[in-house]
Write an enzyme that holds these catalytic residues in place. Structure first.
Site, short mmCIF file in Angstrom:
data_model
loop_
_atom_site.label_atom_id
_atom_site.label_comp_id
_atom_site.label_asym_id
_atom_site.label_seq_id
_atom_site.Cartn_x
_atom_site.Cartn_y
_atom_site.Cartn_z
N ASP A 170 0.83 -1.21 0.00
CA ASP A 170 0.00 0.00 0.00
C ASP A 170 0.87 1.26 0.00
O ASP A 170 1.92 1.29 -0.64
CB ASP A 170 -0.95 -0.05 1.20
CG ASP A 170 -2.26 0.67 0.94
OD1 ASP A 170 -2.25 1.90 0.82
OD2 ASP A 170 -3.31 -0.01 0.84
N HIS A 231 -3.24 6.12 3.72
CA HIS A 231 -4.07 4.99 3.32
C HIS A 231 -3.52 3.70 3.92
O HIS A 231 -4.24 2.97 4.59
CB HIS A 231 -4.13 4.92 1.79
CG HIS A 231 -5.14 3.95 1.26
ND1 HIS A 231 -4.82 2.68 0.87
CD2 HIS A 231 -6.46 4.07 1.05
CE1 HIS A 231 -5.91 2.06 0.44
NE2 HIS A 231 -6.91 2.88 0.54
N SER A 557 -11.36 -0.66 0.43
CA SER A 557 -10.02 -0.68 1.03
C SER A 557 -10.05 -1.20 2.46
O SER A 557 -9.08 -1.80 2.90
CB SER A 557 -9.46 0.73 1.12
OG SER A 557 -8.99 1.15 -0.11
#
Ligand SMILES: *[C@@H]1O[C@H](CO)[C@@H](O)[C@H](O)[C@H]1NC(C)=O
Ligand SMILES: *[C@@H]1O[C@H](CO)[C@@H](O)[C@H](O)[C@H]1NC(C)=O
Ligand SMILES: *[C@@H]1O[C@H](CO)[C@@H](O)[C@H](O)[C@H]1NC(C)=O
Ligand SMILES: *[C@@H]1O[C@H](CO)[C@@H](O)[C@H](O)[C@H]1NC(C)=O
Length: 787
Positions: A170, A231, A557
């Site tokens: 990620d 994220h 996600s």
């Protein structure tokens, strides 16, 4: 210029920047669209004007026929370099970006189309793709999926995931966040882990929780691993965040937070810098396989549903072959049908749904009606007359126009249509600046009942589409409409049924040209308003006492790491289970009903279809002990089956490419298999209306009670499809015994062309008179489309 106009201008710029920053999360940027377009161009036809333009290509090559299959790093590097014109291009940049050892047989390099064309003639060249971009797809949720501390269940049996390594590919991580403390963890056993810790920030270190951290940013060596995209930290905290005692979001939802596998190890691969490039993501997957992760969690999706280009799932094939479980996000392109990404049958494709918690911000109307809205920030109540700029003009509707007059906004509760992103917050700031008392955000019909509240600076509440209609109607029919926004904190269980499929969650059907109609997504898991760790305190209102270390986030996600965490827990209980067995266990024990006992619904409040939920909602209560698993033969046989399946859909060279084979695949040596014949825990079938019938075999392995008899039941809501299972009972005498059965499907007299129907196949264990064993229920969704 009036000060508020100045502010308006400033905000507009800020908004634009915020939008550009946020757009990668939800929509393809222009650059990506160009990529998608470019990807559809025939690659090797002459591209005259761009002949000299250097770009990155991912090149798949085959080793020389007589070479040892396992090259040393040095040999591999030399061999990859042998395809390149010279080691640096005319600008002095190195040609070779990544030399892949595990994920695929090939490399990423900078080339002009002319050079690429020359390379095509070299022996061993198989294919090349221009580099593309992937997009990041955004705690009470462990409890909602059945993980309860101190109670019997998967958490206790799995020792909270101890010993299992989850690789998160990620945007990096902030390892100093309290979620990554290593309390209760043991050092990773020597020999078990081949990774290393490459933090460049002197304040960032690995510990017993984060055991590996590496970054891949083109040719840059040892890039910084901090999570500027905010994220990766969130995703990692959901998969394997350790217990944190005093978690809160702006002093709300106070309590103990934890990820799904709180004592699992984390290995972090940063592949998203300003964007996530295919070549870097593949390098991350490659490294994760090499380092020895058990589970791969990839919350990235590419809109291109073109099999050959789904590079990530290609890389994941090697991972699954190496016994690594891989979960991928379905994407945030819903609710339109056919939007699902990551279609390969060897990965778990995860959609997103709500949990049973409401961040309550009630809107009380002047006529006494109460509408249950939600707010990410619970502040002091607000009241006033209502101002609704409304009208046909889109800008006015979104409260984003020059004529938001101060005298109409002052002391008012303003109604604005929601954009579902940071725009909402900015218009809230404008309304606050103009003296507004509060903000009510209205959902459109597309997002329906799903609200994903942002954190505002002023009192705000997000309403569902049906409540939005009510308030608009009230305003239209009232001389002096008034409202109060009242904050009631987090309510568990919340006010609506749960789970409900997120409006944004990408939907099937799969593109049949791509995967032959395998049912995707495979499953839904919590992904709406999830409590996640923030790498750095977010901007937002000043809230004394809040550490601002957690926030709410929504997206597939966050659904994906729920599945990764559960896979890690199952692996901790059953270290010898294959990725296929783990996937089967999670799918066949999924829940098809919500907490009101009705079929799971979607944002329209109507029952959701299989293209929305797949097998259903993640439920860990039975997942560690599913009774039977859909698993055929050994790893080699499952591998051969994937090849047979691919041979039914693709040419030899394409199959070679998709599975990153080091040898050319010759499909004539494999028995051709139709997509529905793959031993999958669900059935996705496309057949002609006038075809007499289709038959498919399935193999299950007994992992429950040694002496068992299972009987099958078909539950279908329509008699448009006839489904027969033979034999209708399976008898087992010992554990790990396998049995096969055949499913025959034909169109019923009322079936319609171009329509699809759904059913469920349920194997249930019969309990004899003195049998105290478990009554297992092994459920598979069946989707049949007639052409
Ligand atoms: C990543 O690499 C690009 C060049 O491709 C560079 O511009 C950028 O600064 C790098 N990012 C980081 C965080 O180092
Ligand atoms: C990690 O650090 C080691 C030692 O500094 C270095 O050799 C290696 O190239 C680094 N790996 C990555 C992927 O940055
Ligand atoms: C499905 O994939 C094929 C092959 O890549 C592509 O040509 C087609 O446009 C896709 N169909 C849809 C509906 O996206
Ligand atoms: C509905 O609202 C969502 C945000 O909440 C937005 O993304 C979408 O574009 C809107 N759809 C329409 C048709 O206006």
């Amino acid at each position: 210029m009036e000060p508020h106009k100045l502010y308006f201008l400033f905000s507009l710029l800020f908004l634009l920047a915020a939008y550009l920053l946020s757009s990668f999360q939800l929509k393809p940027s222009t650059a990506t669209l160009m990529n998608l377009i470019n990807r559809n161009l025939p690659l090797f036809k002459s591209i005259s004007s761009e002949e000299e333009e250097v770009r990155t290509y991912i090149v798949h090559v085959l080793p020389p026929e007589n070479a040892n299959e396992f090259l040393t790093d040095d040999e591999r590097l030399k061999w990859h370099m042998s395809f390149l014109p010279e080691s640096h291009d005319s600008s002095g940049e190195p040609r070779l970006i990544h030399s892949y050892s595990h994920a695929i047989s090939g490399f990423a390099a900078r080339l002009t189309p002319r050079e690429l064309k020359a390379m095509e003639a070299k022996e061993g060249f198989l294919s090349a793709y221009p580099d593309g971009e992937y997009h990041p797809t955004t705690t009470h949720s462990p409890k909602f999926i059945g993980l309860i501390e101190g109670s019997p269940g998967l958490w206790r049996d799995a020792n909270y995931g101890k010993g299992i390594i989850i690789g998160v590919v990620d945007s990096g991580i902030n390892p100093t966040h309290p979620s990554f403390n290593d309390d209760g963890m043991d050092p990773v056993p020597p020999g078990r882990w081949k990774g290393s810790c490459n933090f460049t920030d002197p304040n960032h270190h690995c510990n017993k929780k984060i055991i590996g951290a590496k970054g891949f940013n083109g040719t840059q060596r040892n890039p910084p691993l901090s999570d500027d995209m905010k994220h990766g930290t969130k995703v990692a905290s959901v998969a394997a965040g350790n217990f944190v005692e005093d978690a809160e979001v702006l002093n709300n939802a106070k309590g103990r937070a934890a990820g799904v596998a709180p004592l699992a190890y984390l290995a972090v691969y940063k592949v998203c810098f300003t964007t996530c490039r295919d070549s870097d993501v593949l390098a991350g997957i490659n490294e994760a396989i090499k380092d020895g992760v058990d589970v791969l969690s990839i919350s990235l999706a590419n809109k291109a549903t073109i099999f050959n280009y789904e590079l990530l799932t290609k890389g994941a094939f090697t991972a699954v072959k190496s016994n690594i479980f891989a979960s991928f996000g379905a994407g945030n392109e819903g609710p339109s049908p056919g939007t699902v990404s990551n279609l390969a049958p060897w990965v778990m494709t995860v959609g997103a749904s709500t949990v049973d918690r409401t961040l309550t911000a009630m809107v009380k109307l002047g006529d006494g009606r109460e509408l249950f809205g939600q707010s990410g920030y619970q502040t002091s109540n607000a009241q006033g007359g209502i101002f609704y700029p409304g009208g046909q003009d889109a800008a006015a509707k979104y409260c984003w126009s020059d004529d938001l007059p101060k005298n109409k906004v002052k002391n008012k509760i303003v109604l604005c249509h929601s954009r579902g992103n940071y725009y909402d917050v900015e218009k809230g700031r404008l309304i606050e600046f103009l003296g507004g008392a509060g903000l009510v955000l209205l959902n459109n019909e597309t997002v329906g009942s799903i609200t994903t509240p942002q954190i505002h600076y002023l009192p705000a509440s997000y309403l569902s589409f049906s409540d939005s209609a009510k308030i608009i109607q009230y305003v239209a029919g009232s001389r002096s409409p008034r409202a109060t926004i009242e904050f009631k904190g987090t309510l568990i269980p919340g006010l609506s049924p749960a789970p409900v499929v997120g409006a944004f969650s990408s939907r099937g059907p799969s593109n049949a040209t791509v995967n032959g109609g395998i049912l995707k997504p495979d499953i839904i898991a919590p992904g709406v308003n999830i409590l996640v760790a923030l790498p750095t305190p977010a901007p937002g209102p000043r809230v004394p006492g809040s550490s601002k270390k957690f926030t709410w986030a929504s997206g597939t996600s966050y659904a994906t790491p729920h599945i990764s965490g559960v896979a890690a827990l199952i692996k901790a209980v059953h270290p010898d289970w294959s990725p296929e067995a783990i996937k089967s266990a999670i799918m066949t024990t999924a829940n098809t009903e919500d907490n009101t006992g009705k079929k799971i619904t979607d944002q329209t409040s109507n029952p959701a279809g299989l293209f929305e939920v797949g097998a259903g909602h993640l439920d860990t209560r039975e997942a560690r002990d599913p009774g039977l698993v859909y698993e055929k033969g050994d790893a080699q046989q499952r591998y051969d089956d994937y090849v047979s399946y691919l041979c039914g859909l693709y040419e030899n060279y394409q199959v070679t490419d998709i599975i990153s084979s080091k040898r050319r695949v010759d499909c004539s040596k494999y028995k051709t298999m139709r997509p529905e014949e793959l031993n999958y825990p669900s059935i996705g079938l496309i057949m002609g209306l006038t075809e007499s019938s289709r038959k498919m075999e399935r193999v299950v392995k007994n992992v429950g009670v040694a002496r068992s008899t299972y009987r099958v039941k078909i539950v279908s809501e329509a008699d448009e499809v006839e489904i027969q299972v033979s034999p209708d009972n399976l008898q087992f005498r010992e554990l790990n015994e396998r049995r096969s059965f055949e499913v025959t499907i034909r169109a019923g007299s009322r079936a319609g062309r171009g329509r699809s129907y759904e059913a469920r196949m349920i194997w249930e264990r019969e309990l004899g008179p003195e049998d105290t064993g478990d009554k297992y229920v092994v459920m598979s969704p069946i989707s049949v489309a007639f052409t």
